[in-house]
Design a protein around this motif. Structure first.
Motif, PDB file in Angstrom:
ATOM      1  N   PHE A 246      67.308  11.530  12.485  1.00 53.09           N
ATOM      2  CA  PHE A 246      67.322   9.620  10.976  1.00 53.09           C
ATOM      3  C   PHE A 246      65.578   9.568  11.453  1.00 53.09           C
ATOM      4  CE2 PHE A 246      67.381   5.758  11.649  1.00 53.09           C
ATOM      5  CZ  PHE A 246      68.815   5.515  10.890  1.00 53.09           C
ATOM      6  N   HIS A 247      65.766   9.336   9.758  1.00 55.82           N
ATOM      7  CA  HIS A 247      63.553   9.377  10.068  1.00 55.82           C
ATOM      8  C   HIS A 247      63.155   8.394   8.943  1.00 55.82           C
ATOM      9  CE1 HIS A 247      62.800  12.538  13.122  1.00 55.82           C
ATOM     10  NE2 HIS A 247      64.318  13.146  12.023  1.00 55.82           N
ATOM     11  N   VAL A 248      62.184   7.517   9.487  1.00 56.26           N
ATOM     12  CA  VAL A 248      61.972   6.101   8.566  1.00 56.26           C
ATOM     13  C   VAL A 248      60.344   6.450   8.726  1.00 56.26           C
ATOM     14  CG1 VAL A 248      61.344   3.614   7.752  1.00 56.26           C
ATOM     15  CG2 VAL A 248      63.519   5.124   9.002  1.00 56.26           C
ATOM     16  N   ASP A 249      59.831   6.590   6.917  1.00 59.33           N
ATOM     17  CA  ASP A 249      58.233   7.326   7.142  1.00 59.33           C
ATOM     18  C   ASP A 249      57.602   5.758   8.237  1.00 59.33           C
ATOM     19  OD1 ASP A 249      55.898   6.721   5.967  1.00 59.33           O
ATOM     20  OD2 ASP A 249      56.503   8.017   3.880  1.00 59.33           O
ATOM     21  N   PRO A 250      56.484   6.660   8.378  1.00 61.42           N
ATOM     22  CA  PRO A 250      55.784   5.892   9.217  1.00 61.42           C
ATOM     23  C   PRO A 250      54.985   4.597   8.626  1.00 61.42           C
ATOM     24  CG  PRO A 250      55.178   7.663   9.709  1.00 61.42           C
ATOM     25  CD  PRO A 250      56.312   8.138   8.815  1.00 61.42           C
ATOM     26  N   ASP A 251      55.171   4.822   7.257  1.00 63.28           N
ATOM     27  CA  ASP A 251      54.540   3.781   6.643  1.00 63.28           C
ATOM     28  C   ASP A 251      55.467   2.481   6.310  1.00 63.28           C
ATOM     29  OD1 ASP A 251      52.420   5.174   6.534  1.00 63.28           O
ATOM     30  OD2 ASP A 251      52.817   6.205   5.114  1.00 63.28           O
ATOM     31  N   HIS A 252      56.702   2.898   6.593  1.00 64.78           N
ATOM     32  CA  HIS A 252      57.651   1.722   6.191  1.00 64.78           C
ATOM     33  C   HIS A 252      58.510   0.771   7.233  1.00 64.78           C
ATOM     34  CE1 HIS A 252      56.826   2.319   1.569  1.00 64.78           C
ATOM     35  NE2 HIS A 252      57.078   3.882   2.317  1.00 64.78           N
ATOM     36  N   TRP A 253      57.771   1.624   8.785  1.00 65.40           N
ATOM     37  CA  TRP A 253      58.018   0.702   9.411  1.00 65.40           C
ATOM     38  C   TRP A 253      58.177  -0.813   9.630  1.00 65.40           C
ATOM     39  CZ3 TRP A 253      56.114   4.583  13.832  1.00 65.40           C
ATOM     40  CH2 TRP A 253      56.267   5.243  14.511  1.00 65.40           C
ATOM     41  N   ARG A 254      59.022  -1.123  10.689  1.00 63.91           N
ATOM     42  CA  ARG A 254      59.476  -2.837  10.579  1.00 63.91           C
ATOM     43  C   ARG A 254      59.864  -3.644   9.530  1.00 63.91           C
ATOM     44  NH1 ARG A 254      60.619  -3.657  15.533  1.00 63.91           N
ATOM     45  NH2 ARG A 254      59.623  -5.193  15.421  1.00 63.91           N
ATOM     46  N   ALA A 255      60.031  -2.094   8.500  1.00 67.43           N
ATOM     47  CA  ALA A 255      60.437  -3.114   7.124  1.00 67.43           C
ATOM     48  C   ALA A 255      61.897  -3.060   6.933  1.00 67.43           C
ATOM     49  CB  ALA A 255      60.084  -2.521   5.645  1.00 67.43           C
ATOM     50  N   GLY A 256      63.205  -3.182   8.273  1.00 68.91           N
ATOM     51  CA  GLY A 256      64.535  -3.225   7.602  1.00 68.91           C
ATOM     52  C   GLY A 256      65.228  -1.425   8.181  1.00 68.91           C
ATOM     53  N   ILE A 257      63.923  -0.611   6.831  1.00 70.60           N
ATOM     54  CA  ILE A 257      64.874  -0.048   6.526  1.00 70.60           C
ATOM     55  C   ILE A 257      66.025   1.372   7.620  1.00 70.60           C
ATOM     56  CG2 ILE A 257      64.519   2.589   5.223  1.00 70.60           C
ATOM     57  CD1 ILE A 257      62.103   1.000   4.546  1.00 70.60           C
ATOM     58  N   GLY A 258      65.688   1.399   8.532  1.00 69.84           N
ATOM     59  CA  GLY A 258      66.037   2.173   9.247  1.00 69.84           C
ATOM     60  C   GLY A 258      67.591   1.321  10.118  1.00 69.84           C
ATOM     61  N   THR A 259      67.129  -0.201  10.338  1.00 65.97           N
ATOM     62  CA  THR A 259      68.863  -0.977  10.271  1.00 65.97           C
ATOM     63  C   THR A 259      69.386  -0.779   8.984  1.00 65.97           C
ATOM     64  OG1 THR A 259      67.523  -2.377  11.941  1.00 65.97           O
ATOM     65  CG2 THR A 259      69.687  -2.913  10.948  1.00 65.97           C
TER      66      THR A 259
ATOM     67  N   VAL B 116      65.729   4.847  -0.732  1.00 67.06           N
ATOM     68  CA  VAL B 116      64.573   5.494  -1.479  1.00 67.06           C
ATOM     69  C   VAL B 116      63.955   3.884  -1.589  1.00 67.06           C
ATOM     70  CG1 VAL B 116      64.602   5.786  -3.759  1.00 67.06           C
ATOM     71  CG2 VAL B 116      66.269   6.760  -2.383  1.00 67.06           C
ATOM     72  N   ARG B 117      62.516   3.917  -2.186  1.00 71.44           N
ATOM     73  CA  ARG B 117      61.726   2.496  -2.259  1.00 71.44           C
ATOM     74  C   ARG B 117      60.919   3.201  -3.428  1.00 71.44           C
ATOM     75  NH1 ARG B 117      60.507  -1.236   2.159  1.00 71.44           N
ATOM     76  NH2 ARG B 117      62.518  -2.254   2.544  1.00 71.44           N
ATOM     77  N   ASP B 118      60.500   2.913  -4.672  1.00 71.80           N
ATOM     78  CA  ASP B 118      59.471   3.163  -6.299  1.00 71.80           C
ATOM     79  C   ASP B 118      60.132   4.659  -5.601  1.00 71.80           C
ATOM     80  OD1 ASP B 118      58.022   0.480  -6.015  1.00 71.80           O
ATOM     81  OD2 ASP B 118      57.155   1.485  -4.364  1.00 71.80           O
ATOM     82  N   ALA B 119      61.065   4.901  -5.863  1.00 72.79           N
ATOM     83  CA  ALA B 119      61.484   6.393  -6.789  1.00 72.79           C
ATOM     84  C   ALA B 119      61.304   7.730  -5.586  1.00 72.79           C
ATOM     85  CB  ALA B 119      61.516   6.600  -7.445  1.00 72.79           C
ATOM     86  N   ARG B 120      60.547   6.754  -4.011  1.00 78.62           N
ATOM     87  CA  ARG B 120      61.038   8.390  -3.048  1.00 78.62           C
ATOM     88  C   ARG B 120      61.369   7.618  -1.876  1.00 78.62           C
ATOM     89  NH1 ARG B 120      57.573  12.866  -3.253  1.00 78.62           N
ATOM     90  NH2 ARG B 120      57.053  12.330  -0.932  1.00 78.62           N
ATOM     91  N   PRO B 121      61.819   8.696  -1.799  1.00 80.25           N
ATOM     92  CA  PRO B 121      62.784   8.397  -0.080  1.00 80.25           C
ATOM     93  C   PRO B 121      61.913   7.956   0.864  1.00 80.25           C
ATOM     94  CG  PRO B 121      63.505  10.922  -1.350  1.00 80.25           C
ATOM     95  CD  PRO B 121      61.813   9.838  -1.717  1.00 80.25           C
ATOM     96  N   VAL B 122      61.928   6.933   1.769  1.00 80.95           N
ATOM     97  CA  VAL B 122      61.175   6.160   2.796  1.00 80.95           C
ATOM     98  C   VAL B 122      61.958   6.457   3.904  1.00 80.95           C
ATOM     99  CG1 VAL B 122      60.253   5.026   1.296  1.00 80.95           C
ATOM    100  CG2 VAL B 122      61.858   4.232   1.477  1.00 80.95           C
ATOM    101  N   GLY B 123      63.683   6.412   3.624  1.00 79.49           N
ATOM    102  CA  GLY B 123      63.971   7.176   4.761  1.00 79.49           C
ATOM    103  C   GLY B 123      65.098   7.799   4.892  1.00 79.49           C
ATOM    104  N   ILE B 124      65.748   8.762   5.649  1.00 85.21           N
ATOM    105  CA  ILE B 124      66.586   9.844   5.766  1.00 85.21           C
ATOM    106  C   ILE B 124      67.845   9.285   7.034  1.00 85.21           C
ATOM    107  CG2 ILE B 124      65.696  10.987   4.368  1.00 85.21           C
ATOM    108  CD1 ILE B 124      64.699  12.527   7.095  1.00 85.21           C
ATOM    109  N   ALA B 125      69.080  10.049   6.533  1.00 84.10           N
ATOM    110  CA  ALA B 125      69.940  10.059   7.917  1.00 84.10           C
ATOM    111  C   ALA B 125      71.009  11.621   7.445  1.00 84.10           C
ATOM    112  CB  ALA B 125      70.893   8.962   8.138  1.00 84.10           C
ATOM    113  N   SER B 126      71.229  12.543   8.463  1.00 87.92           N
ATOM    114  CA  SER B 126      71.458  13.700   8.080  1.00 87.92           C
ATOM    115  C   SER B 126      72.545  13.860   9.092  1.00 87.92           C
ATOM    116  CB  SER B 126      70.754  14.678   8.208  1.00 87.92           C
ATOM    117  OG  SER B 126      71.276  16.213   8.486  1.00 87.92           O
ATOM    118  N   PHE B 127      74.087  13.719   8.636  1.00 90.28           N
ATOM    119  CA  PHE B 127      75.237  13.782  10.025  1.00 90.28           C
ATOM    120  C   PHE B 127      76.217  14.850   9.283  1.00 90.28           C
ATOM    121  CE2 PHE B 127      75.952   9.739   7.215  1.00 90.28           C
ATOM    122  CZ  PHE B 127      76.810  10.582   7.067  1.00 90.28           C
TER     123      PHE B 127
END
Length: 158
Positions: A82-95, A55-66
């Motif tokens: 497993f998804h990261v919002d494309p507007d937030h790619w390369r920001a370390g969110i996925g890792t 979550v960034r600025d009170a909105r989900p920017v990455g999700i993982a469902s398992f």
């Protein structure tokens, strides 16, 4: 911040999911007929499922469902989405999200996880390889299949 998703976030999660998926379909996102808001709400509410969100600025920017089976320790974890919002790619969110998943799997005593990734999603394939996912020897690619099956060894105390 990474935390458990809330049912009220299903619409925002579905929007993120669809934005991320649309990036790897060369001919555009196919119409699958699913009500993704309802599906995400169900995923969040499942007793055998887990949905983590970054979550960034009170909105989900990455999700993982398992899901983890109820049979006990050692069973496979199935990573469904497993998804990261494309507007937030390369920001370390996925890792960070992947690390949170692994920590949860370790806490649950799980030893391995599996997922499938779309063959046209080279970005995700490279990400999973960097995290330590390898081709699943029990599910080799089949001719004409549009998914690759990957496996991850969950190490205790990783």
């Amino acid at each position: 911040m990474i935390r458990t998703a809330r049912p009220a976030e299903a619409e925002a999660i579905a929007e993120l999911h669809l934005r991320a998926r649309s990036t790897y379909y060369p001919d555009g996102l196919p119409e699958d007929g699913f009500d993704w808001v309802a599906r995400w709400r169900e995923a969040v509410e499942r007793p055998d499922g887990h949905v983590l969100c970054a979550v960034r600025d009170a909105r989900p920017v990455g999700i993982a469902s398992f899901r983890t089976p109820e049979e006990g320790p050692g069973e496979l974890v199935k990573l469904f989405q497993f998804h990261v919002d494309p507007d937030h790619w390369r920001a370390g969110i996925g890792t960070a999200l992947h690390t949170a998943c692994v920590e949860r799997w370790q806490a649950d005593g799980r030893r391995s996880a599996v997922l499938d990734v779309h063959v046209d999603n080279a970005r995700a394939q490279a990400f999973y390889a960097r995290q330590g996912w390898v081709p699943d020897p029990e599910n080799p690619p089949a001719a004409g299949d549009h998914h690759l099956y990957l496996r991850y060894a969950v190490r205790s105390g990783e």
